[in-house]
Design an enzyme around this catalytic site. Structure first.
Site, PDB file in Angstrom:
ATOM      1  N   HIS A 103      70.900  54.586 -44.064  1.00  0.00           N
ATOM      2  CA  HIS A 103      71.979  53.902 -44.794  1.00  0.00           C
ATOM      3  C   HIS A 103      73.305  54.535 -44.377  1.00  0.00           C
ATOM      4  O   HIS A 103      73.328  55.401 -43.475  1.00  0.00           O
ATOM      5  CB  HIS A 103      71.747  53.990 -46.304  1.00  0.00           C
ATOM      6  N   HIS A 163      73.555  58.382 -44.010  1.00  0.00           N
ATOM      7  CA  HIS A 163      73.075  58.905 -42.719  1.00  0.00           C
ATOM      8  C   HIS A 163      74.090  58.599 -41.613  1.00  0.00           C
ATOM      9  O   HIS A 163      74.377  59.448 -40.769  1.00  0.00           O
ATOM     10  CB  HIS A 163      71.744  58.250 -42.340  1.00  0.00           C
ATOM     11  N   GLY A 204      73.513  66.500 -45.496  1.00  0.00           N
ATOM     12  CA  GLY A 204      74.343  65.882 -46.536  1.00  0.00           C
ATOM     13  C   GLY A 204      74.331  66.692 -47.823  1.00  0.00           C
ATOM     14  O   GLY A 204      73.279  67.201 -48.241  1.00  0.00           O
ATOM     15  N   GLN A 261      68.748  71.610 -50.892  1.00  0.00           N
ATOM     16  CA  GLN A 261      68.202  71.596 -49.525  1.00  0.00           C
ATOM     17  C   GLN A 261      69.190  72.235 -48.549  1.00  0.00           C
ATOM     18  O   GLN A 261      68.798  72.981 -47.644  1.00  0.00           O
ATOM     19  CB  GLN A 261      67.894  70.162 -49.104  1.00  0.00           C
TER      20      GLN A 261
HETATM   21  P1  AMP Z   1      66.857  61.849 -45.869  1.00  0.00           P
HETATM   22  O1  AMP Z   1      66.593  60.791 -44.842  1.00  0.00           O
HETATM   23  O2  AMP Z   1      66.961  61.329 -47.273  1.00  0.00           O
HETATM   24  O3  AMP Z   1      65.947  63.035 -45.744  1.00  0.00           O
HETATM   25  O4  AMP Z   1      68.311  62.401 -45.540  1.00  0.00           O
HETATM   26  C1  AMP Z   1      68.647  62.870 -44.260  1.00  0.00           C
HETATM   27  C2  AMP Z   1      69.993  63.555 -44.323  1.00  0.00           C
HETATM   28  O5  AMP Z   1      70.963  62.619 -44.793  1.00  0.00           O
HETATM   29  C3  AMP Z   1      70.003  64.729 -45.297  1.00  0.00           C
HETATM   30  O6  AMP Z   1      70.814  65.766 -44.762  1.00  0.00           O
HETATM   31  C4  AMP Z   1      70.629  64.132 -46.526  1.00  0.00           C
HETATM   32  O7  AMP Z   1      71.279  65.075 -47.347  1.00  0.00           O
HETATM   33  C5  AMP Z   1      71.634  63.172 -45.910  1.00  0.00           C
HETATM   34  N1  AMP Z   1      71.982  62.138 -46.874  1.00  0.00           N
HETATM   35  C6  AMP Z   1      71.127  61.400 -47.635  1.00  0.00           C
HETATM   36  N2  AMP Z   1      71.823  60.596 -48.470  1.00  0.00           N
HETATM   37  C7  AMP Z   1      73.131  60.830 -48.226  1.00  0.00           C
HETATM   38  C8  AMP Z   1      74.348  60.331 -48.780  1.00  0.00           C
HETATM   39  N3  AMP Z   1      74.364  59.412 -49.745  1.00  0.00           N
HETATM   40  N4  AMP Z   1      75.522  60.796 -48.284  1.00  0.00           N
HETATM   41  C9  AMP Z   1      75.528  61.751 -47.306  1.00  0.00           C
HETATM   42  N5  AMP Z   1      74.422  62.270 -46.749  1.00  0.00           N
HETATM   43  C10 AMP Z   1      73.243  61.832 -47.208  1.00  0.00           C
END
Ligand code: AMP
Length: 286
Positions: A34, A37, A147, A153
């Protein structure tokens, strides 16, 4: 954009980039991308010569009771989004190759992993630390982008980088939100239309608690009570935690010092969907 799933091929290419002096950025994800990412990929694009985005739904970080098998996936859409945001390489390893049957490593980090997510998902951060370490070795980044949405994390990865002396910089990027304030998350797709509206209560609780702190409140119980009272306005919402903590140590004093940066951390369940969000309060009115 180059798409590959072989771990040996990924590492070979990454080492080549390194030898040719390129500044490599990596954005680790679990896919179903989204704009949150995309913002990480765009930032990496600005700072690095080569941007590697990884997509891996890491079985090690899911407990048997969690949503591994139904975690949303859409590689076609992810490919378009990653490419548009500026990725050069999309690395999509297979679980069987990341974790061969004889795989025996478990990286367990103490301290920052204990409270909050650690309490409700006891094996989660071992899985995160283990996969992130392996992804770093496969992609050889100079800079890794994470993020703030996953606040704890970020602290775990920071500890991993420091304790194992990974030669890379960490960039923590701001949380991207929908127009109405809901933090973007791959898991938002699970929400029923009604719970999509109810989910706004997280942002509301964080904003109101932030305002309370900015007006001078330092008692942790008052801050947490306000967030809990706002969250419980949704009758079927279950709170895992609604906490205020020191933004750098996650310590939870009864009373915060005036200049102490505070992180407000929420994890709630709406139906079968678990949502987390946070905000850091660093500016204080004198
Ligand atoms: P995930 O695919 O949920 O494991 O997230 C992958 C990376 O994207 C991680 O570093 C998350 O913290 C970051 N991330 C997920 N959601 C968001 C968001 N809304 N804004 C910024 N970064 C994000």
């Amino acid at each position: 954009m180059h798409i590959l799933s072989s771990t040996t091929e990924m590492q070979r290419i990454a080492l080549e980039y390194k030898r040719s002096g390129k500044r490599v950025g990596v954005v680790p994800t679990m896919g179903f991308l989204h704009d949150g990412h995309a913002s990480l990929i765009r930032t990496a694009r600005e700072e690095c010569d080569v941007v590697i985005t990884t997509i891996f739904v890491n079985p090690l970080q899911f407990a048997p009771t969690e949503d591994l098998s139904r975690y949303p996936r859409d590689l076609e859409r992810d490919t378009a989004l990653a490419s548009e945001a500026g990725a050069d390489v999309l690395f999509t390893p297979k679980a069987e190759e990341m974790y061969t049957p004889d795989f025996a490593l478990n990286i367990s980090i103490g301290g920052v992993t204990a409270p909050f997510e650690g309490e409700f998902r006891p094996t989660h951060f071992d899985g995160v630390a283990t996969v992130v370490a392996k992804l770093f070795l496969l992609t050889q980044p100079d800079v890794a982008f994470f993020g703030q949405k996953d606040y704890q994390q970020c602290m775990v990865v920071q500890k991993l980088v420091r304790d194992l002396a990974f030669p890379l910089e960490l960039r923590i990027c701001p949380t991207m939100r929908e127009k109405d304030g809901l933090a973007m998350s791959s898991r938002n797709v699970y929400l029923s239309p009604e719970d999509r509206i109810n989910a706004l209560v997280l942002h509301k609780a964080l904003q109101e608690a932030k305002t309370l702190i900015e007006r001078g409140e330092r008692e942790r119980s008052s801050i947490e009570s306000l967030m809990k009272s706002i969250l419980t306005s949704i009758p079927h919402l279950r709170i895992d935690y609604a906490a205020a903590a020191d933004a750098t140590t996650l310590a939870q004093p009864d009373t915060f010092a005036t200049t102490q940066a505070i992180v407000l951390l929420l994890a709630v369940r709406l139906g079968s969907t678990r949502l987390i969000d946070n905000v850091v309060v660093v500016e204080f009115e004198v």
